[in-house]
Structure formats: C-alpha cells, structure tokens
Design a protein around this motif. Structure first.
Motif, mmCIF file in Angstrom:
data_model
loop_
_atom_site.group_PDB
_atom_site.id
_atom_site.type_symbol
_atom_site.label_atom_id
_atom_site.label_comp_id
_atom_site.label_asym_id
_atom_site.label_seq_id
_atom_site.Cartn_x
_atom_site.Cartn_y
_atom_site.Cartn_z
ATOM 1 N N ALA A 297 0.832 -1.205 0.000
ATOM 2 C CA ALA A 297 0.000 0.000 0.000
ATOM 3 C C ALA A 297 0.866 1.254 0.000
ATOM 4 C CB ALA A 297 -0.933 -0.002 1.213
ATOM 5 N N ALA A 298 1.975 1.211 0.740
ATOM 6 C CA ALA A 298 2.878 2.359 0.797
ATOM 7 C C ALA A 298 3.506 2.629 -0.566
ATOM 8 C CB ALA A 298 3.960 2.119 1.842
ATOM 9 N N VAL A 299 3.956 1.580 -1.236
ATOM 10 C CA VAL A 299 4.552 1.731 -2.568
ATOM 11 C C VAL A 299 3.520 2.260 -3.557
ATOM 12 C CG1 VAL A 299 5.561 0.482 -4.511
ATOM 13 C CG2 VAL A 299 6.319 -0.017 -2.181
ATOM 14 N N ASP A 300 2.308 1.710 -3.483
ATOM 15 C CA ASP A 300 1.236 2.161 -4.366
ATOM 16 C C ASP A 300 0.920 3.634 -4.141
ATOM 17 O OD1 ASP A 300 -1.024 1.711 -6.246
ATOM 18 O OD2 ASP A 300 -2.234 2.081 -4.456
ATOM 19 N N LEU A 301 0.917 4.064 -2.874
ATOM 20 C CA LEU A 301 0.614 5.457 -2.568
ATOM 21 C C LEU A 301 1.692 6.391 -3.103
ATOM 22 C CD1 LEU A 301 -1.166 7.559 -1.231
ATOM 23 C CD2 LEU A 301 -0.036 7.059 0.948
ATOM 24 N N VAL A 302 2.948 5.999 -2.991
ATOM 25 C CA VAL A 302 4.035 6.812 -3.552
ATOM 26 C C VAL A 302 3.832 6.993 -5.052
ATOM 27 C CG1 VAL A 302 6.503 6.845 -4.080
ATOM 28 C CG2 VAL A 302 5.727 6.286 -1.767
ATOM 29 N N MET B 17 -0.406 7.318 10.665
ATOM 30 C CA MET B 17 0.191 7.247 9.342
ATOM 31 C C MET B 17 -0.115 5.913 8.671
ATOM 32 S SD MET B 17 1.804 8.352 6.766
ATOM 33 C CE MET B 17 2.888 9.764 6.965
ATOM 34 N N GLU B 18 -0.015 4.822 9.420
ATOM 35 C CA GLU B 18 -0.342 3.514 8.856
ATOM 36 C C GLU B 18 -1.788 3.504 8.350
ATOM 37 O OE1 GLU B 18 1.585 1.019 8.304
ATOM 38 O OE2 GLU B 18 3.335 1.266 9.587
ATOM 39 N N HIS B 19 -2.677 4.120 9.123
ATOM 40 C CA HIS B 19 -4.081 4.196 8.706
ATOM 41 C C HIS B 19 -4.220 5.026 7.430
ATOM 42 C CE1 HIS B 19 -8.375 5.003 8.729
ATOM 43 N NE2 HIS B 19 -8.129 6.293 8.845
ATOM 44 N N LEU B 20 -3.551 6.190 7.365
ATOM 45 C CA LEU B 20 -3.641 7.047 6.191
ATOM 46 C C LEU B 20 -3.100 6.355 4.942
ATOM 47 C CD1 LEU B 20 -2.675 10.694 7.213
ATOM 48 C CD2 LEU B 20 -4.848 9.861 6.337
ATOM 49 N N ILE B 21 -2.009 5.620 5.086
ATOM 50 C CA ILE B 21 -1.442 4.907 3.939
ATOM 51 C C ILE B 21 -2.457 3.908 3.392
ATOM 52 C CG2 ILE B 21 0.277 3.174 3.286
ATOM 53 C CD1 ILE B 21 2.292 4.700 5.025
ATOM 54 N N GLU B 22 -3.080 3.153 4.268
ATOM 55 C CA GLU B 22 -4.100 2.183 3.845
ATOM 56 C C GLU B 22 -5.266 2.896 3.153
ATOM 57 O OE1 GLU B 22 -4.492 -1.133 4.115
ATOM 58 O OE2 GLU B 22 -2.923 -1.803 5.504
ATOM 59 N N GLU B 23 -5.762 3.955 3.794
ATOM 60 C CA GLU B 23 -6.941 4.639 3.288
ATOM 61 C C GLU B 23 -6.687 5.331 1.957
ATOM 62 O OE1 GLU B 23 -10.146 7.114 5.605
ATOM 63 O OE2 GLU B 23 -8.481 8.436 5.062
ATOM 64 N N ARG B 24 -5.593 6.094 1.901
ATOM 65 C CA ARG B 24 -5.361 6.880 0.692
ATOM 66 C C ARG B 24 -4.881 6.032 -0.479
ATOM 67 N NH1 ARG B 24 -3.311 13.013 2.083
ATOM 68 N NH2 ARG B 24 -4.973 13.508 3.565
ATOM 69 N N SER B 25 -4.273 4.906 -0.214
ATOM 70 C CA SER B 25 -3.896 4.024 -1.324
ATOM 71 C C SER B 25 -5.144 3.455 -2.002
ATOM 72 C CB SER B 25 -2.997 2.889 -0.839
ATOM 73 O OG SER B 25 -3.710 2.005 0.000
ATOM 74 N N LYS B 26 -6.243 3.336 -1.248
ATOM 75 C CA LYS B 26 -7.492 2.795 -1.789
ATOM 76 C C LYS B 26 -8.414 3.887 -2.327
ATOM 77 C CE LYS B 26 -7.600 -1.070 1.506
ATOM 78 N NZ LYS B 26 -8.307 -1.603 2.716
ATOM 79 N N MET B 27 -8.497 5.006 -1.583
ATOM 80 C CA MET B 27 -9.522 6.016 -1.885
ATOM 81 C C MET B 27 -9.005 7.212 -2.663
ATOM 82 S SD MET B 27 -11.515 5.956 1.791
ATOM 83 C CE MET B 27 -12.771 7.100 1.207
ATOM 84 N N GLY B 28 -7.718 7.344 -2.771
ATOM 85 C CA GLY B 28 -7.140 8.499 -3.473
ATOM 86 C C GLY B 28 -6.008 9.082 -2.677
ATOM 87 N N PRO B 29 -4.948 9.531 -3.346
ATOM 88 C CA PRO B 29 -3.721 9.906 -2.640
ATOM 89 C C PRO B 29 -3.797 11.218 -1.873
ATOM 90 C CG PRO B 29 -3.516 10.355 -4.977
ATOM 91 C CD PRO B 29 -4.818 9.623 -4.802
#
Length: 238
Positions: free
Chosen positions: A11-16, A221-233
C-alpha cells in the motif's frame, strides 16, 4: 527484538506512485536527496535566504538523519521545497521542543525567549518520545500554491517518505495561525493540530510569536497509507 516494519508495504509503494502521478498531472516532478549542502544552495537561490537552523548544516548535525524533496516544473525550475530530520527525544516532545529550537537559533546568534515554558497540560506532546521527525522548510512558488492538488500531494509525499525511511513514532511540524486556520494541515495529512504549542516573547522575524503544533503519529500514518492508497492519494480527491 523483532522490528515491526511497515504494516502494508505494498500500500505504501502504491501510494508513492499515486502521489507521483498527481505531481506529474500538474507537469511537475519530484526529486529526493540526502545532500543538505545542496539544499542550502538551492534554498538560498529560490527563496533568497538561508534555511532555518534546523536544516542548516553549519549549526546542526544532519548527516544520516535528514533529507529534502524538491518539486520542479517542466523547465526544471524549482517550484517547491521541503525537508525532514530525525531526532531522538528522550523526555517528551513538550519538554524537549523549546530548548531544541531556541538552542539551534542561538548558534546563529538569534535570540529566542519563550513566553511560556511548556504547552498546555492536555497537549498530546507530553506523551510523545522516541524517534520523532521534524517536517519543515515547506515552500511552494505562487503558481504551485494555487494548485491545491499539487500542494497537497507534494507535502504528503514528504511525510510518507519520512515514514518509509525511518518509521518514526511521530512526525511534527510548526505553523502560523494563518496556515493552521485555513484547513491546509488536514489536507496535507496531519490529523492533529494544537493551538499555542510554542509562544515566543522574542523571536526572529521569520518565526511567528504563536506557533501551532501539527502532529501525525505512527499508527495514524499507517491508517492514512491504507486509506489513501485505496480512496485516493490526497484528501481533495478522496
């Protein structure tokens, strides 16, 4: 002791990748560097002034515990800057921050006199210690500031990069009343802000007399990474 690591590396890589894509949508690209001497020169050129003492290699040790991110337009002109540094806080952020900040300014012969020695008693900062990242030197040129999606993605990238590099216990920043009350902190990714974290009787012209604390803890931060990788950066596109 087993190091916990990232809860969801994919999820972190996807968000980057998503944050990078947002910047590219605005015809801007990111650069990452550990060279604070280079940052000093670039910052001096684009903002016509030296970095704050927190990121001035002449007055503080930054080797191995800092980085900066640049944002450049299609002509390779720098239109954005930010920097992060890792510090070990062995007491609490509430007790540590005033002495740390005023001490660094004094190394440049700039006087900082606090109006109060500690934050208000309920401040979350009393419970924060360990490896903590200071997020500062955030700057965007006027055209970039008007593009909120670009500004949001750029700032949040610095926070995500800090988490990936160090997995700190918390990330913190200091902002003025104006920035804190316009909703920018939430858009950038900070989930907590506290009024009047630091107050100064005497401070340099570029330091607000009333500074707000922006805070993002590791679990947040862990929560934000999960959420924004799915819902938008960025929050404006969520």
């Amino acid at each position: 002791m087993l190091h916990r690591g990232l809860s969801n590396p994919l999820a972190a890589v996807d968000l980057v990748n998503q944050l990078t894509a947002v910047c590219e949508k605005y015809n801007a690209h990111l650069s990452f560097s550990n060279d604070l001497e280079e940052f000093y020169a670039v910052r001096n050129h684009v903002r016509e002034g030296n970095p704050s003492p927190m990121f001035d290699f002449n007055v503080t040790e930054l080797e191995g515990k800092s980085f900066w991110i640049g944002l450049r337009d299609s002509d390779d002109t720098v239109i954005g800057l930010q920097a992060c540094r890792l510090d070990l806080v062995d007491t609490s952020l509430a007790e540590w921050a005033i002495g740390w900040m005023s001490g660094l300014y004094m190394k440049r012969d700039q006087l900082m006199v606090p109006a109060q020695l500690k934050p208000y008693p309920e401040s979350r900062s009393y419970r924060l210690r360990g490896n903590i990242v200071y997020h500062g030197e955030l700057w965007l040129a006027s055209p970039a500031r008007r593009q909120s999606g670009l500004a949001d993605a750029f700032c949040f990238m610095g926070m995500v990069a800090s988490h990936l590099k160090w997995q700190p216990d918390a990330i913190w920043a200091l902002v003025s009343n104006t920035m804190a009350t316009r909703g920018m902190a939430t858009r950038f990714g900070y989930l907590r802000q506290e009024r009047s974290f630091l107050n100064w009787k005497i401070s340099p012209e570029d330091v607000p007399s009333n500074e707000w604390l922006l805070l993002l803890e590791k679990n947040d931060m862990e929560h934000l990474i999960e959420e924004r990788s799915k819902m938008g950066p960025i929050s404006t596109e969520a």
